[in-house]
Scaffold this motif. Structure first.
Motif, short mmCIF file in Angstrom:
data_model
loop_
_atom_site.label_atom_id
_atom_site.label_comp_id
_atom_site.label_asym_id
_atom_site.label_seq_id
_atom_site.Cartn_x
_atom_site.Cartn_y
_atom_site.Cartn_z
N ARG A 130 -10.18 6.20 6.92
CA ARG A 130 -8.74 6.32 6.79
C ARG A 130 -8.15 7.25 7.86
NH1 ARG A 130 -9.32 2.46 4.64
NH2 ARG A 130 -8.78 1.77 2.53
N GLN A 189 -4.69 0.98 1.56
CA GLN A 189 -4.92 0.46 2.91
C GLN A 189 -3.91 1.05 3.89
OE1 GLN A 189 -7.39 -1.57 4.08
NE2 GLN A 189 -8.36 -1.39 2.09
N ALA A 208 0.83 -1.21 0.00
CA ALA A 208 0.00 0.00 0.00
C ALA A 208 0.86 1.26 0.00
CB ALA A 208 -0.93 -0.01 1.21
#
Length: 294
Positions: free
Chosen positions: A252, A101, A36
């Motif tokens: 997030r 992610q 990520a």
């Protein structure tokens, strides 16, 4: 302790602060794993090229200066129309964070409370003359707490419960002219003073944020951490930044914690002058909200 590299995380940290002795001093950024972070780094660099900028810095984007001065007729004083363009650029970069992610996190230090506290020489001997070291230490112990929480979650959800999982986090911090030369020693001392957290803390390094896109993403997040915390704490009359809303709604934006007057008073009571901070109480935090680290 043997590290399980399938659970190796990296935290990229930067600071954002209000000038003077009021407002907030924030340290934070993002935490994630290799694939990520690689994708975020690659896409961030590509988007910088798309906008014709050498690097992204949130404060410069907001004010139309530095790397973004070409987007304002008068650098540092964008018109309402120019602000719309700059806000759209900022949100475009935020969308890159949403696509990967990774999770934002941060710690804020109330600067008024801090500087009021160190008017007492005994408090200054413990807290030093700047919130920089305390904020960074708290942010790193916060990451260790995340690893502890992840380990607990993994042990509870493991189908067989026979494999020992040792999640750990390495740190990459923005380079600082004054503090970076002493940072590696300070990091080792922090781990020594916090043996439980040390189990989850791996390597430490620093870099120039202008040359490292993921650190620029950390800068974007910590800027949002400070701005949104000022709204939440009643230090700013405006609304939450749109970037905060995007990150929160997109799951997030993780943990944001605050250090204030009571925290400083307690630290002065238990800490010894000139010694690294014992922040073991942070590792004992329990939250009843549905927080998951996966």
């Amino acid at each position: 302790m043997a590290f399980d590299y399938s659970y190796a995380f990296s935290s990229y940290l930067d600071e954002s602060f209000d000038m003077g002795s009021a407002g907030l001093f924030a340290v934070g950024g993002l935490i994630g794993q290799g694939p990520a972070l690689f994708e975020l780094d690659r896409k961030w660099e590509t988007l910088c090229k798309h906008y014709g900028i050498g690097y992204f810095k949130a404060s410069e984007c907001e004010r139309g200066k530095g790397a973004f001065k070409k987007y304002a007729k008068i650098a540092g004083s964008p018109t309402p129309e120019e602000k719309k363009v700059l806000n759209a650029i900022s949100e475009h970069f935020t969308q890159l964070i949403l696509a990967e992610q990774v999770v934002g996190h941060g710690v804020t230090v109330n600067q008024k409370d801090f500087f009021d506290a160190i008017k007492d020489p005994a408090a200054k001997a413990v807290l030093t003359d700047s919130p920089y070291r305390l904020a960074y230490d708290l942010a790193m112990i916060q990451c260790a707490w995340m690893m502890k929480t992840l380990q607990k979650d993994l042990s509870e959800t493991s189908r067989f419960g026979t494999r020992t999982k040792n999640p750990h986090v390495s740190f990459v911090c923005d380079e600082h002219e004054k503090h970076s030369p002493l940072a590696n020693v300070a990091y080792r001392e922090l781990k020594r003073s916090n043996p439980e957290a040390e189990r989850y803390m791996a390597s430490y390094s620093y870099a120039d944020e202008k040359k490292l896109p993921v650190l620029q993403a950390a800068d974007a997040i910590v800027y949002v951490v400070r701005r949104s915390s000022k709204v939440a704490k009643g230090l700013w009359a405006g609304d939450f930044p749109p970037e905060f809303k995007l990150l929160a709604q997109g799951h997030r934006m993780g943990l944001i914690q605050h250090a204030e007057k009571t925290n400083f008073e307690n630290m002065v009571k238990i800490q010894k002058p000139g010694q690294p901070y014992d922040l073991s109480d942070v590792m004992e935090h329990v939250f009843h909200e549905d927080i998951k680290f996966g």
